[in-house]
Design a protein around this motif. Sequence first.
Motif, PDB file in Angstrom:
ATOM      1  N   ARG A  37       1.013  -1.202   0.561  1.00 50.35           N
ATOM      2  CA  ARG A  37      -0.124  -0.057  -0.206  1.00 50.35           C
ATOM      3  C   ARG A  37       1.126   1.140   0.176  1.00 50.35           C
ATOM      4  NH1 ARG A  37      -2.335   1.498   3.840  1.00 50.35           N
ATOM      5  NH2 ARG A  37      -4.380   1.481   3.108  1.00 50.35           N
ATOM      6  N   ILE A  38       1.049   2.130  -0.826  1.00 60.82           N
ATOM      7  CA  ILE A  38       1.635   3.025  -1.067  1.00 60.82           C
ATOM      8  C   ILE A  38       1.208   4.424  -1.663  1.00 60.82           C
ATOM      9  CG2 ILE A  38       3.840   4.295  -2.875  1.00 60.82           C
ATOM     10  CD1 ILE A  38       4.138   0.838  -3.896  1.00 60.82           C
ATOM     11  N   GLY A  39       1.175   4.958  -1.052  1.00 62.78           N
ATOM     12  CA  GLY A  39       1.057   6.645  -0.155  1.00 62.78           C
ATOM     13  C   GLY A  39       1.111   7.495  -1.427  1.00 62.78           C
ATOM     14  N   SER A 108       0.237   8.892   6.960  1.00 64.59           N
ATOM     15  CA  SER A 108       1.112   8.156   7.114  1.00 64.59           C
ATOM     16  C   SER A 108       0.828   7.213   8.466  1.00 64.59           C
ATOM     17  CB  SER A 108       2.666   8.537   6.656  1.00 64.59           C
ATOM     18  OG  SER A 108       2.763   8.776   5.400  1.00 64.59           O
ATOM     19  N   HIS A 111      -2.410   5.972   8.076  1.00 63.54           N
ATOM     20  CA  HIS A 111      -3.067   5.108   7.721  1.00 63.54           C
ATOM     21  C   HIS A 111      -2.130   3.768   6.794  1.00 63.54           C
ATOM     22  CE1 HIS A 111      -6.952   6.754   6.443  1.00 63.54           C
ATOM     23  NE2 HIS A 111      -6.067   7.803   5.973  1.00 63.54           N
ATOM     24  N   PHE A 113       0.865   2.738   5.760  1.00 63.36           N
ATOM     25  CA  PHE A 113       1.469   3.357   4.588  1.00 63.36           C
ATOM     26  C   PHE A 113       2.726   2.346   4.437  1.00 63.36           C
ATOM     27  CE2 PHE A 113      -0.496   7.291   3.629  1.00 63.36           C
ATOM     28  CZ  PHE A 113      -1.425   6.256   2.735  1.00 63.36           C
ATOM     29  N   LEU A 116       5.890   5.792   0.405  1.00 59.67           N
ATOM     30  CA  LEU A 116       5.377   7.159  -0.043  1.00 59.67           C
ATOM     31  C   LEU A 116       6.165   7.650  -1.398  1.00 59.67           C
ATOM     32  CD1 LEU A 116       5.815   8.863   3.237  1.00 59.67           C
ATOM     33  CD2 LEU A 116       3.623   8.603   2.062  1.00 59.67           C
TER      34      LEU A 116
END
Length: 562
Positions: A37-39, A108, A111, A113, A116
């Motif tokens: 999961r990449i913010g 960050s 959530h 992540f 980023l």
Amino acid sequence: MGKKENYTHVLLKPEMARMRALSKAIGYDNEDLHRFRIGIQNTWSETAAGHTHLKQVTEAVRAGIWQAGGTPIEFGGYGGCPIALGMNGHRYDTPSRDIMAMDVETCSELHSFDGLVLISSCDKNVPAHLLAAARMNIPTVIVLGGPMGSGRFRFRNVDMSDLDPFSWACETDPASVNYDSVEEMTECLCPGPGACALMGTANTMQCISEALGMSLPGNATTVAGSGSLLRLAKQAGRAIVRLIDEDVKPSDIITPEAMENAIRILHAIGGGTNAVVHLLALSHELGMLDRVNLQLIEKLGMDTPCITPIKPSGPYHLEDLGEAGGIQGVMKRLGEKIHPSPVTVNGKTVGGNIEEARIRNEEIIRPLENPVFSEGLYVLHGNLADSAVVRPTVIAKSMHQVTGPARVFESMESCLDAIRLHKINPGDIIVLRYEGPKGGPGLTDVFKIMGYLVSLNLHESCAVISDGKVSGFAKGPFICQVTPEAAEGGTIALVHEGDAICIDLPARSLELLVSDAELAERRRTWKPNPPRVTKGLLTLYAKSALPATMGAGLPLNLDTAE
């Protein structure tokens, strides 16, 4: 650094069913939830020209992440280019950097992540993203929005600095202004999105991000809105998945050696003085101030010539620097002054990237023996300042050694009023105080003072000394970031109207020509000015901001919070 064993994320734990359900409401399916999961902070907004193209850049990043097997999760931000230049609202300029960094930190943490991608162009957004990357210390790529292309006005290349003298003259000498010509210039100076085409703070910080290894090679000088930038953005999306898989964090990239490389680049490109504050803030964030500090910036400046004649230190623009070889070309030219071993976000070392660089223009990226200026930024010392920063490449040689009477102002607004009313004379030395981190509060950018002086052709006969900071657009003899600041009882608070001040740039000297006994008496009776603000965000800076030598932010760790 070490390769991750699998793609397991906190969201896959049985007890996270509730959050999986909410993620599926957004449209993510089970395949997506099994990926990193990449913010992505997309700082697109209509507040700044430097950020209006970032929707498309973000889409390219998203595509790269999907291609590489990650899951992009986008969140928002805004561009920090202030309209409130010379107004009270401009005191929010430096604090906005810290707010933006906290925004990334907060999202960050909330959530969880895995990594980023931070997308930005403008003055405070890029240093904010560097601070956030260092603070979070999860794999991160900074995607730079790139510089604006130069405009065209009456058959020549132009940028915002070509308008400024006429724009300021609308306030200081309106009778001299051809308003139709000014309006005509506004139509063509900024042909599209991106950071303004000269080496202001925004482009200086973009160049520093690339030099640090936090942005892909070539990103800092790739023109905004171009296909080249979109291709770089897609590559960045793929790169972040690899960085997460190999567990390469900002702390692996932004080493003391990488910071030294960035400082070398600051000097070599004739970068703006605001970058000093941002580099010191980053060093403080990383716990490196014992090694990477103002003393190091001063030392490396004495050994690093400015070799790129980019406006305002020369006639060229950022697009010209990119065509000539970009930041990788400048690093190649610096040779053994650059540490080759730090890793970068593209998986190669600095040295590996430099090997592929090409220098295509010897006038734009000059040999070390033919510099624009023999040294980089200067740090001054004397009884008027423990330290102060100046950019010699934008100062007429006739102003490198001057003595003159002090004209003292307690605020940016009162100083602007005096210049507007033509109360400043050739030879005066303006002392503008109580605009530092606590006094501003927030470390005010007092650039408009220099703009006014240029509009009246006083920039080659008057100097400015301030505990505030000054934009990278400025030309003329401005000495800024004076420490200790006036609000902390620095000597700048003790200057009286008419005192003689001696500025000697070659000697790195800033002296108030008043006896020690007289200064001691003034200090005995000195009282700080009452707070300028009594509510809102800036009260935090008035109470607890760190000095400019530590980055002028808030004390956000226990070492400096006490």
